[in-house]
Design a protein around this motif. Structure first.
Motif, PDB file in Angstrom:
ATOM      1  N   LEU A  95       0.890  -1.335   0.022  1.00  0.00           N
ATOM      2  CA  LEU A  95       0.244   0.097   0.496  1.00  0.00           C
ATOM      3  C   LEU A  95       1.098   1.346   0.222  1.00  0.00           C
ATOM      4  O   LEU A  95       0.387   2.198  -0.194  1.00  0.00           O
ATOM      5  N   GLY A  96       2.402   1.207   0.354  1.00  0.00           N
ATOM      6  CA  GLY A  96       3.393   2.747  -0.292  1.00  0.00           C
ATOM      7  C   GLY A  96       2.952   2.992   1.535  1.00  0.00           C
ATOM      8  O   GLY A  96       3.149   3.928   1.357  1.00  0.00           O
ATOM      9  N   VAL A  97       2.774   2.473   2.635  1.00  0.00           N
ATOM     10  CA  VAL A  97       2.901   2.944   3.869  1.00  0.00           C
ATOM     11  C   VAL A  97       3.811   1.849   5.316  1.00  0.00           C
ATOM     12  O   VAL A  97       4.158   0.931   4.414  1.00  0.00           O
ATOM     13  N   VAL A  98       3.815   2.848   6.263  1.00  0.00           N
ATOM     14  CA  VAL A  98       3.964   1.855   6.715  1.00  0.00           C
ATOM     15  C   VAL A  98       3.778   1.536   8.026  1.00  0.00           C
ATOM     16  O   VAL A  98       3.059   3.054   8.217  1.00  0.00           O
ATOM     17  N   PRO A  99       3.859   1.413   8.816  1.00  0.00           N
ATOM     18  CA  PRO A  99       3.049   0.780  10.334  1.00  0.00           C
ATOM     19  C   PRO A  99       2.597   2.454  11.552  1.00  0.00           C
ATOM     20  O   PRO A  99       4.123   2.850  11.484  1.00  0.00           O
ATOM     21  N   ALA A 100       2.399   3.081  11.589  1.00  0.00           N
ATOM     22  CA  ALA A 100       2.082   4.136  11.808  1.00  0.00           C
ATOM     23  C   ALA A 100       2.273   3.779  14.071  1.00  0.00           C
ATOM     24  O   ALA A 100       1.150   4.475  14.905  1.00  0.00           O
ATOM     25  N   LEU A 101       3.240   3.326  13.861  1.00  0.00           N
ATOM     26  CA  LEU A 101       3.199   2.763  16.046  1.00  0.00           C
ATOM     27  C   LEU A 101       3.085   3.811  17.197  1.00  0.00           C
ATOM     28  O   LEU A 101       2.726   4.115  17.585  1.00  0.00           O
ATOM     29  N   ASP A 102       3.496   4.932  16.016  1.00  0.00           N
ATOM     30  CA  ASP A 102       3.878   6.146  17.099  1.00  0.00           C
ATOM     31  C   ASP A 102       2.471   6.107  16.914  1.00  0.00           C
ATOM     32  O   ASP A 102       1.939   7.440  18.779  1.00  0.00           O
ATOM     33  N   ARG A 103       1.190   6.069  16.642  1.00  0.00           N
ATOM     34  CA  ARG A 103       0.047   6.429  17.140  1.00  0.00           C
ATOM     35  C   ARG A 103      -1.029   5.638  18.033  1.00  0.00           C
ATOM     36  O   ARG A 103      -2.421   5.337  18.849  1.00  0.00           O
ATOM     37  N   LEU A 104       0.249   4.446  18.768  1.00  0.00           N
ATOM     38  CA  LEU A 104      -0.923   3.738  19.188  1.00  0.00           C
ATOM     39  C   LEU A 104      -0.511   3.635  20.752  1.00  0.00           C
ATOM     40  O   LEU A 104       0.235   4.102  21.189  1.00  0.00           O
ATOM     41  N   ASP A 105      -1.054   3.237  21.258  1.00  0.00           N
ATOM     42  CA  ASP A 105      -1.715   3.639  22.689  1.00  0.00           C
ATOM     43  C   ASP A 105      -1.979   2.301  23.523  1.00  0.00           C
ATOM     44  O   ASP A 105      -2.607   1.492  23.118  1.00  0.00           O
ATOM     45  N   TYR A 106      -0.944   1.740  24.913  1.00  0.00           N
ATOM     46  CA  TYR A 106      -0.836   0.420  25.037  1.00  0.00           C
ATOM     47  C   TYR A 106      -2.150   0.673  26.606  1.00  0.00           C
ATOM     48  O   TYR A 106      -1.663   1.714  27.642  1.00  0.00           O
ATOM     49  N   PHE A 107      -3.234   0.000  26.243  1.00  0.00           N
ATOM     50  CA  PHE A 107      -3.939   0.383  27.128  1.00  0.00           C
ATOM     51  C   PHE A 107      -4.218  -0.815  28.723  1.00  0.00           C
ATOM     52  O   PHE A 107      -4.610  -0.537  29.846  1.00  0.00           O
ATOM     53  N   ALA A 108      -4.495  -2.374  28.271  1.00  0.00           N
ATOM     54  CA  ALA A 108      -4.803  -3.170  29.275  1.00  0.00           C
ATOM     55  C   ALA A 108      -4.085  -4.495  29.177  1.00  0.00           C
ATOM     56  O   ALA A 108      -3.744  -4.079  27.644  1.00  0.00           O
ATOM     57  N   ARG A 109      -3.938  -5.240  29.604  1.00  0.00           N
ATOM     58  CA  ARG A 109      -3.463  -6.404  29.300  1.00  0.00           C
ATOM     59  C   ARG A 109      -4.683  -7.747  30.563  1.00  0.00           C
ATOM     60  O   ARG A 109      -5.364  -6.794  31.259  1.00  0.00           O
ATOM     61  N   ALA A 110      -4.351  -9.307  29.774  1.00  0.00           N
ATOM     62  CA  ALA A 110      -5.430 -10.126  30.401  1.00  0.00           C
ATOM     63  C   ALA A 110      -4.655 -11.596  30.284  1.00  0.00           C
ATOM     64  O   ALA A 110      -4.461 -11.586  29.090  1.00  0.00           O
TER      65      ALA A 110
END
Length: 204
Positions: free
Chosen positions: A102-117
């Motif tokens: 698609l000509g893009v790379v993952p925008a990891l800087d937009r992710l927020d880590y919210f929870a763990r189960a």
């Protein structure tokens, strides 16, 4: 996993999937693949997100978890968390090639880590799942997916209780709704979901 506070008067919404074996609505997601740890990405997680993830895992594993979240969301929902990049990235991973095409790379800087189960050891089906958030403003693509999910849709948080939800999904959404309303006193922490004597617990 994503939410959208737009339009202003609408409550946030999230994409769900209906699992054919459980007949419960859950979040898109899945296992970390080998390629998630190997494919290049010029955009890093935010420092605060990496710090929270590495409280319980290594930096390399933390990055792989985030990459898996981006990939699984793309595969299962058709939604792309990516930005254009000057250099086309080629990957031998069959799971990542369609994304990079698609000509893009993952925008990891937009992710927020919210929870763990984490499921207790006496369960037959165990998991150790981490939940990420992203504002839907940063997503592109059509809500379609690869056919693995049934009844894929956006659901307003105000109506989510009307759906048959997996118990952990309901708990995560409860904490999410509190946080979005500014009622969560632990804004900078990561919710940890465990089970004790048959009762679900939420820890910070």
């Amino acid at each position: 996993r994503s939410y959208s506070p737009r339009p202003p008067r609408a409550l946030p919404s999230f994409p769900t999937r209906r699992s054919s074996d459980l007949q419960r609505y859950v979040f898109p997601g899945g296992r970390v693949d080998r390629g998630d740890a190997r494919v290049p990405c010029p955009i890093n997680l935010r420092t605060d997100v990496m710090d929270r993830l590495t409280d319980s895992t290594s930096p390399a594993r933390a990055r792989a978890l985030a990459m898996a979240a981006v990939r699984e969301t793309f595969e299962e929902t058709g939604l792309v968390l990516g930005v254009p990049h000057g250099t086309h990235i080629r990957s031998r991973s069959p799971h990542w090639a369609p994304f990079f095409d698609l000509g893009v790379v993952p925008a990891l800087d937009r992710l927020d880590y919210f929870a763990r189960a984490i499921t207790p050891p006496n369960r037959v089906r165990r998991f150790d799942a981490r939940f990420f958030l992203v504002d839907a403003e940063y997503l592109s693509g059509e809500l379609t997916g690869n056919g693995e999910l049934e009844d894929l849709q956006w659901v307003d948080l105000a109506h989510v209780k009307e759906l048959p939800l997996a118990s952990i999904t309901a708990l995560v959404l409860q904490v999410l709704a509190q946080r979005l309303r500014g009622q969560d006193p632990e804004q900078e922490s990561t919710a940890l979901f465990r089970s004790l004597r048959g009762s679900e617990l939420i820890e910070h």
